[in-house]
Design a protein around this motif. Structure first.
Motif: not given
Length: 396
Positions: A164, A168, A185
């Motif tokens: 991501f 995160v 995320q």
């Protein structure tokens, strides 16, 4: 029936490096790579740091093969095999067990080529980018779109966070089978546009003790690590999420420094002790504190992973001045022009007060270069066929 005609199926992806601000150190399951605590990281922009991986499958390949930075490597590595096995399993599951004629045959051998645009194993989280990239390319090749952070985690724990962009969290999870140990995320890279990252590369050398061995020795011998995982991290994780949400650099920076320091304290508390910070790392730490003290608040924040390179967080309006402070403190030996890489850095004049208060004994040549970057997005598909790392023959 299309794919059956094609001699070769190929997919290329890029994936980012991430830097943890709440550190992961220690597994509760070494096979599934399940952590003893949750962690939180910032994904760095791929314009400066990225891994590119091409995966190809063909009925003509006689064996699985792997090339890293142009050299053939061991495709039988257990973690590479774990990722391959998991992606193929998801592909099989997706097809409901039936052999979809249009889909790529799972029995074909596979060729994988991977390249970093930065030094491998130099404390720049190359395994995170590498495994995130491997899983992204394989998933693309086999047409899998499931939750892939769980697969990337089987390659390298921190790799699940590189699936991501932005900010995160890797959730520790509770289940013994690891199905809830996933990344998600917290905020996209666009959430905090002023945030900048400076990587002070002090050494392109391999680290003294690899993370994998180091962290398990810590789990077995450090009572401080146990306290950290059970008591300290859960509280810090909630605080850090709040600082990020509120774009509070003072809070974010202080907590990042404290957590880095505690991680390195657990390394020292490991028996026998592990030292990732060097004298130079400690010089950089002291410099950051003198700089912040001079300004009366937190303008720069350091974090160190399992290696001596410093990662410095700052807001955009601080970068030029601090880079000049670093240049005065660690004057470049020869590469004056190559000393700053990545995003452009403006020029800054330093006041005499600042120089007197912050710049002590200069150490020439100690910092090889500074990489200026910022938070960036997650893995990307490369559409341009000229960017593939493997040719039509399936070789680099």
């Amino acid at each position: 029936a299309m794919a059956a005609e094609r001699a070769l199926a190929m997919a290329t992806c890029t994936a980012p490096v991430n830097i943890a601000v709440i550190k992961y150190w220690g597994k509760r399951d070494t096979d599934l790579i399940l952590p003893i605590n949750s962690s939180l990281s910032v994904t760095l922009h791929q314009d400066q740091l990225k891994t590119t991986t091409t995966a190809a499958a063909s009925r003509d390949f006689t064996e699985d093969r792997l090339w890293l930075n142009g050299k053939e490597a061991d495709v039988g590595h257990p973690r590479v095999q774990a990722c391959l096995r998991e992606v193929r399993r998801l592909a099989r599951k997706r097809r409901g067990g039936g052999e979809d004629t249009a889909a790529l045959s799972l029995s074909y051998k596979i060729h994988i080529a991977s390249e970093n645009n930065f030094p491998t194993a130099a404390g720049l989280a190359s395994s995170a980018a590498g495994y995130a990239c491997l899983v992204s390319a394989l998933a693309r090749l086999y047409g899998v779109e499931e939750e892939l952070s769980e697969v990337a985690r089987r390659g390298s724990g921190s790799a699940c966070r590189s699936m991501f962009g932005g900010f995160v969290q890797w959730q520790r999870g509770e289940r013994p089978d690891g199905t809830d140990s996933l990344a998600f995320q917290v905020a996209p890279e666009t959430h905090w546009p002023e945030l900048r990252v400076l990587v002070l590369v002090v050494s392109g050398e391999k680290k003294p003790v690899g993370s994998t061995a180091g962290m398990q020795t810590s789990v077995e011998t450090s009572p401080l690590l146990k306290h950290r995982a059970e008591v300290v991290v859960p509280e810090r994780l909630a605080q850090m999420m709040r600082h990020i949400r509120e774009r509070d650099f003072e809070g974010f920076g202080q907590l990042a420094m404290r957590d880095s320091n505690q991680f390195h304290a657990t390394c020292l508390d490991t028996f026998p002790p592990i030292f990732y910070l060097t004298d130079l790392s400690r010089h950089i730490i002291a410099l950051a504190h003198r700089y912040n003290a001079h300004h009366g608040h937190t303008k720069v924040a350091y974090t160190f992973d399992a290696g001596p390179n410093a990662v410095i967080f700052a807001l955009a309006d601080t970068v030029a001045e601090f880079v000049e402070v670093v240049r005065r403190s660690f004057p470049p030996a020869t590469n004056g022009d190559q000393f700053i890489r990545g995003l452009p850095v403006g020029s800054a004049t330093l006041s005499q007060e600042l120089v007197a208060a912050v710049v002590t004994e200069p150490l020439p040549g100690a910092v090889q270069y500074i990489l200026h970057t910022k938070p960036g997005p997650g893995p990307q598909l490369v559409d341009d066929p000229s960017q593939h790392l493997l040719g039509a023959d399936g070789l680099p």
